[in-house]
Design an enzyme around this catalytic site. Structure first.
Site, mmCIF file in Angstrom:
data_model
loop_
_atom_site.group_PDB
_atom_site.id
_atom_site.type_symbol
_atom_site.label_atom_id
_atom_site.label_comp_id
_atom_site.label_asym_id
_atom_site.label_seq_id
_atom_site.Cartn_x
_atom_site.Cartn_y
_atom_site.Cartn_z
ATOM 1 N N CYS A 17 0.864 -1.178 0.000
ATOM 2 C CA CYS A 17 0.000 0.000 0.000
ATOM 3 C C CYS A 17 0.905 1.234 0.000
ATOM 4 O O CYS A 17 1.809 1.333 0.843
ATOM 5 C CB CYS A 17 -0.900 0.002 1.234
ATOM 6 S SG CYS A 17 -1.845 1.530 1.419
ATOM 7 N N ASP A 33 -0.195 -5.979 0.369
ATOM 8 C CA ASP A 33 -1.460 -6.365 -0.250
ATOM 9 C C ASP A 33 -1.199 -7.641 -1.038
ATOM 10 O O ASP A 33 -0.182 -7.755 -1.725
ATOM 11 C CB ASP A 33 -1.965 -5.268 -1.191
ATOM 12 C CG ASP A 33 -2.431 -4.038 -0.441
ATOM 13 O OD1 ASP A 33 -3.151 -4.201 0.554
ATOM 14 O OD2 ASP A 33 -2.076 -2.923 -0.853
ATOM 15 N N VAL A 86 5.400 -13.242 -24.123
ATOM 16 C CA VAL A 86 6.197 -13.025 -22.917
ATOM 17 C C VAL A 86 6.747 -14.361 -22.434
ATOM 18 O O VAL A 86 6.058 -15.378 -22.434
ATOM 19 C CB VAL A 86 5.386 -12.319 -21.809
ATOM 20 C CG1 VAL A 86 4.232 -13.177 -21.297
ATOM 21 C CG2 VAL A 86 6.294 -11.893 -20.661
ATOM 22 N N SER A 103 7.821 -16.845 -19.578
ATOM 23 C CA SER A 103 7.183 -16.997 -18.259
ATOM 24 C C SER A 103 8.116 -16.752 -17.079
ATOM 25 O O SER A 103 7.688 -16.211 -16.060
ATOM 26 C CB SER A 103 6.515 -18.373 -18.135
ATOM 27 O OG SER A 103 7.464 -19.399 -18.266
ATOM 28 N N HIS A 121 -4.126 -0.999 -5.873
ATOM 29 C CA HIS A 121 -4.498 -2.201 -6.628
ATOM 30 C C HIS A 121 -4.734 -1.883 -8.109
ATOM 31 O O HIS A 121 -4.252 -2.598 -8.990
ATOM 32 C CB HIS A 121 -5.756 -2.844 -6.057
ATOM 33 C CG HIS A 121 -5.696 -3.186 -4.610
ATOM 34 N ND1 HIS A 121 -4.542 -3.269 -3.867
ATOM 35 C CD2 HIS A 121 -6.679 -3.503 -3.752
ATOM 36 C CE1 HIS A 121 -4.810 -3.606 -2.625
ATOM 37 N NE2 HIS A 121 -6.114 -3.752 -2.525
ATOM 38 N N GLU A 122 -5.492 -0.829 -8.347
ATOM 39 C CA GLU A 122 -5.838 -0.453 -9.722
ATOM 40 C C GLU A 122 -4.587 -0.077 -10.515
ATOM 41 O O GLU A 122 -4.470 -0.372 -11.704
ATOM 42 C CB GLU A 122 -6.825 0.721 -9.715
ATOM 43 C CG GLU A 122 -8.139 0.431 -9.005
ATOM 44 C CD GLU A 122 -8.096 0.642 -7.480
ATOM 45 O OE1 GLU A 122 -9.165 0.535 -6.856
ATOM 46 O OE2 GLU A 122 -7.003 0.912 -6.912
#
EC number: 1.7.1.13
Length: 151
Positions: free
Chosen positions: A49, A56, A71, A73, A90-91
């Site tokens: 956060c 988080d 991509v 892995s 988060h967004e």
């Protein structure tokens, strides 16, 4: 897949302790003539956060339809690990992941979802989608964004 395209496979793993989009590597898609979906689950994603510094936890899912590049892995794992000490909402995390993967691969379509564990009694599940502009994938991105659950 050409080995010279990749630098991380077969070597000792160096885990970055800061946000590190430069660790992402791509290789050439051997089937660019066909549309197919690649799905990744990262059930142990962690970020911080940006206000409290508290961790988080989330499951990050990535789905994409490749074009010329894909991509690798292990590089994706190291990239996602680099968020562990990165302060971001988060967004912001899901949008950063999507933007970095678009920059790396230029996929036909991609979506990134974060299923974050509850904090203060609330779960946040951000979803971002992208379809290459001017193609049918642009309409797919819009449909997936608005038909993927409650709004």
């Amino acid at each position: 897949m050409e080995k010279r395209e990749l630098t991380l496979l077969g070597k000792k793993t160096d885990y970055r302790q800061d946000y590190a989009p430069e660790v992402l590597e791509a290789f050439t898609n051997r089937h660019p003539e066909r549309d197919y979906r690649v799905h990744f689950d990262c059930p142990e994603f962690t970020s911080l956060c940006p206000i409290t510094g508290q961790p988080d936890f989330a499951t990050i899912t990535i789905d994409y339809i490749p074009d010329v590049k894909m991509v690798e892995s292990k590089s994706l794992k190291l990239y996602l690990f680099s968020f562990r000490t990165h302060g971001a909402f988060h967004e912001d995390c899901v949008n950063l992941i999507m933007k970095d993967l678009i920059r790396l691969m230029d996929p036909k379509y991609i979506e990134v979802r974060g299923i974050f564990t509850p904090r203060g009694g609330i779960s946040i599940h951000p979803l971002c989608t992208y379809g290459r502009p001017g193609t049918r994938y642009e309409a797919l991105a819009e449909r997936r964004l608005f038909d993927s659950g409650p709004l």
